[in-house]
Motif scaffolding. Sequence first.
Motif, PDB file in Angstrom:
ATOM      1  N   ALA A  36      -3.954  -0.336 -12.036  1.00 49.18           N
ATOM      2  CA  ALA A  36      -4.965  -1.091 -11.297  1.00 49.18           C
ATOM      3  C   ALA A  36      -5.561  -0.258 -10.168  1.00 49.18           C
ATOM      4  CB  ALA A  36      -4.369  -2.379 -10.740  1.00 49.18           C
ATOM      5  N   PHE A  37      -4.793   0.755  -9.710  1.00 52.23           N
ATOM      6  CA  PHE A  37      -5.267   1.622  -8.636  1.00 52.23           C
ATOM      7  C   PHE A  37      -6.036   2.829  -9.168  1.00 52.23           C
ATOM      8  CE2 PHE A  37      -1.966  -0.721  -6.414  1.00 52.23           C
ATOM      9  CZ  PHE A  37      -2.580  -0.962  -5.200  1.00 52.23           C
ATOM     10  N   GLN A  38      -6.468   2.766 -10.420  1.00 52.59           N
ATOM     11  CA  GLN A  38      -7.262   3.831 -11.024  1.00 52.59           C
ATOM     12  C   GLN A  38      -8.525   3.221 -11.594  1.00 52.59           C
ATOM     13  OE1 GLN A  38      -4.683   5.509 -13.947  1.00 52.59           O
ATOM     14  NE2 GLN A  38      -3.221   6.253 -12.443  1.00 52.59           N
ATOM     15  N   GLY A  39      -9.474   4.046 -11.913  1.00 56.56           N
ATOM     16  CA  GLY A  39     -10.691   3.570 -12.549  1.00 56.56           C
ATOM     17  C   GLY A  39     -11.761   3.180 -11.548  1.00 56.56           C
ATOM     18  N   PRO A  40     -12.813   2.535 -12.046  1.00 59.33           N
ATOM     19  CA  PRO A  40     -13.960   2.240 -11.185  1.00 59.33           C
ATOM     20  C   PRO A  40     -13.700   1.189 -10.110  1.00 59.33           C
ATOM     21  CG  PRO A  40     -14.276   1.295 -13.365  1.00 59.33           C
ATOM     22  CD  PRO A  40     -13.041   2.131 -13.431  1.00 59.33           C
ATOM     23  N   MET A  41     -12.680   0.386 -10.266  1.00 60.86           N
ATOM     24  CA  MET A  41     -12.392  -0.668  -9.284  1.00 60.86           C
ATOM     25  C   MET A  41     -11.292  -0.263  -8.300  1.00 60.86           C
ATOM     26  SD  MET A  41     -14.168  -3.557  -9.837  1.00 60.86           S
ATOM     27  CE  MET A  41     -13.133  -4.911  -9.351  1.00 60.86           C
ATOM     28  N   ARG A  42     -10.930   1.026  -8.265  1.00 56.09           N
ATOM     29  CA  ARG A  42      -9.817   1.440  -7.421  1.00 56.09           C
ATOM     30  C   ARG A  42     -10.088   1.211  -5.935  1.00 56.09           C
ATOM     31  NH1 ARG A  42     -11.558   6.351  -9.506  1.00 56.09           N
ATOM     32  NH2 ARG A  42     -12.666   7.618  -7.994  1.00 56.09           N
ATOM     33  N   PHE A  43     -11.342   1.378  -5.488  1.00 47.85           N
ATOM     34  CA  PHE A  43     -11.651   1.140  -4.075  1.00 47.85           C
ATOM     35  C   PHE A  43     -11.330  -0.302  -3.695  1.00 47.85           C
ATOM     36  CE2 PHE A  43     -14.705  -0.610  -1.017  1.00 47.85           C
ATOM     37  CZ  PHE A  43     -14.345   0.124   0.110  1.00 47.85           C
ATOM     38  N   TRP A  44     -11.746  -1.245  -4.541  1.00 50.05           N
ATOM     39  CA  TRP A  44     -11.509  -2.657  -4.237  1.00 50.05           C
ATOM     40  C   TRP A  44     -10.025  -2.988  -4.299  1.00 50.05           C
ATOM     41  CZ3 TRP A  44     -15.104  -4.958  -1.780  1.00 50.05           C
ATOM     42  CH2 TRP A  44     -16.432  -4.562  -1.961  1.00 50.05           C
ATOM     43  N   THR A  45      -9.306  -2.345  -5.208  1.00 51.81           N
ATOM     44  CA  THR A  45      -7.871  -2.587  -5.297  1.00 51.81           C
ATOM     45  C   THR A  45      -7.177  -2.085  -4.037  1.00 51.81           C
ATOM     46  OG1 THR A  45      -8.019  -2.349  -7.693  1.00 51.81           O
ATOM     47  CG2 THR A  45      -5.833  -2.247  -6.726  1.00 51.81           C
ATOM     48  N   TYR A  46      -7.537  -0.888  -3.587  1.00 47.51           N
ATOM     49  CA  TYR A  46      -6.962  -0.378  -2.341  1.00 47.51           C
ATOM     50  C   TYR A  46      -7.329  -1.275  -1.155  1.00 47.51           C
ATOM     51  CZ  TYR A  46      -5.279   4.025  -4.296  1.00 47.51           C
ATOM     52  OH  TYR A  46      -4.598   4.961  -5.003  1.00 47.51           O
ATOM     53  N   LEU A  47      -8.563  -1.733  -1.118  1.00 47.95           N
ATOM     54  CA  LEU A  47      -9.004  -2.594  -0.026  1.00 47.95           C
ATOM     55  C   LEU A  47      -8.206  -3.899  -0.005  1.00 47.95           C
ATOM     56  CD1 LEU A  47     -11.080  -2.862   2.284  1.00 47.95           C
ATOM     57  CD2 LEU A  47     -12.572  -4.021   0.645  1.00 47.95           C
ATOM     58  N   MET A  48      -8.026  -4.513  -1.162  1.00 52.07           N
ATOM     59  CA  MET A  48      -7.254  -5.754  -1.226  1.00 52.07           C
ATOM     60  C   MET A  48      -5.790  -5.509  -0.867  1.00 52.07           C
ATOM     61  SD  MET A  48      -9.406  -7.988  -1.796  1.00 52.07           S
ATOM     62  CE  MET A  48     -11.041  -7.344  -1.639  1.00 52.07           C
ATOM     63  N   PHE A  49      -5.267  -4.337  -1.213  1.00 52.60           N
ATOM     64  CA  PHE A  49      -3.894  -3.994  -0.858  1.00 52.60           C
ATOM     65  C   PHE A  49      -3.755  -3.885   0.660  1.00 52.60           C
ATOM     66  CE2 PHE A  49      -0.439  -0.882  -0.265  1.00 52.60           C
ATOM     67  CZ  PHE A  49       0.585  -1.572  -0.882  1.00 52.60           C
ATOM     68  N   VAL A  50      -4.715  -3.241   1.298  1.00 53.60           N
ATOM     69  CA  VAL A  50      -4.681  -3.114   2.763  1.00 53.60           C
ATOM     70  C   VAL A  50      -4.813  -4.491   3.414  1.00 53.60           C
ATOM     71  CG1 VAL A  50      -5.963  -2.214   4.743  1.00 53.60           C
ATOM     72  CG2 VAL A  50      -5.495  -0.736   2.789  1.00 53.60           C
ATOM     73  N   TYR A  51      -5.720  -5.315   2.898  1.00 52.59           N
ATOM     74  CA  TYR A  51      -5.856  -6.676   3.433  1.00 52.59           C
ATOM     75  C   TYR A  51      -4.560  -7.467   3.269  1.00 52.59           C
ATOM     76  CZ  TYR A  51     -10.927  -6.493   4.188  1.00 52.59           C
ATOM     77  OH  TYR A  51     -12.178  -6.191   4.653  1.00 52.59           O
ATOM     78  N   THR A  52      -3.907  -7.302   2.142  1.00 52.39           N
ATOM     79  CA  THR A  52      -2.647  -8.015   1.922  1.00 52.39           C
ATOM     80  C   THR A  52      -1.613  -7.592   2.953  1.00 52.39           C
ATOM     81  OG1 THR A  52      -3.129  -8.180  -0.444  1.00 52.39           O
ATOM     82  CG2 THR A  52      -0.856  -8.517   0.225  1.00 52.39           C
ATOM     83  N   LEU A  53      -1.497  -6.293   3.189  1.00 56.14           N
ATOM     84  CA  LEU A  53      -0.548  -5.824   4.197  1.00 56.14           C
ATOM     85  C   LEU A  53      -0.900  -6.354   5.584  1.00 56.14           C
ATOM     86  CD1 LEU A  53       0.063  -2.116   3.140  1.00 56.14           C
ATOM     87  CD2 LEU A  53       1.561  -4.079   2.812  1.00 56.14           C
ATOM     88  N   ALA A  54      -2.197  -6.406   5.890  1.00 57.07           N
ATOM     89  CA  ALA A  54      -2.614  -6.931   7.194  1.00 57.07           C
ATOM     90  C   ALA A  54      -2.257  -8.412   7.322  1.00 57.07           C
ATOM     91  CB  ALA A  54      -4.119  -6.726   7.377  1.00 57.07           C
ATOM     92  N   PHE A  55      -2.457  -9.173   6.257  1.00 59.92           N
ATOM     93  CA  PHE A  55      -2.116 -10.596   6.320  1.00 59.92           C
ATOM     94  C   PHE A  55      -0.608 -10.818   6.369  1.00 59.92           C
ATOM     95  CE2 PHE A  55      -6.508 -11.589   4.874  1.00 59.92           C
ATOM     96  CZ  PHE A  55      -6.809 -12.508   5.872  1.00 59.92           C
TER      97      PHE A  55
END
Length: 124
Positions: A36-55
């Motif tokens: 999920a952290f590869q491919g064209p959607m990797r930026f959004w996956t990383y962003l959601m991961f960072v948001y999850t850690l922040a929450f």
Amino acid sequence: MTKFDDELAATLSADDKAFLKDLEDGRGMFEQLGSAFQGPMRFWTYLMFVYTLAFVALAFFSGWQAIEAVELRETILWSAGCIISFIAIGLLKMWLFDRMNTLTILGELKKIELRLAQLSDARG
């Protein structure tokens, strides 16, 4: 096996058989998460991961502040913040697992496409 499956198996090369075997064996959750952290959607996956850690951090901070609060109003507000943070974590995890599910479905479609292409090459 059906006649279709037998004809299809006969047309596959060794590389194709190895690829299909890998797909049929399935992948573990961590392998799917890594893809999920590869491919064209990797930026959004990383962003959601960072948001999850922040929450997660916000949920623990809010929970701690709710425990330490002196007045009832503060306790209620910090508890609401904690609950909202946990809801946000759940929604972000749902997005991530939906992304993993989408990648799994795309892999299955690719497997079907490969099998049909091999079969059509053998017949035509």
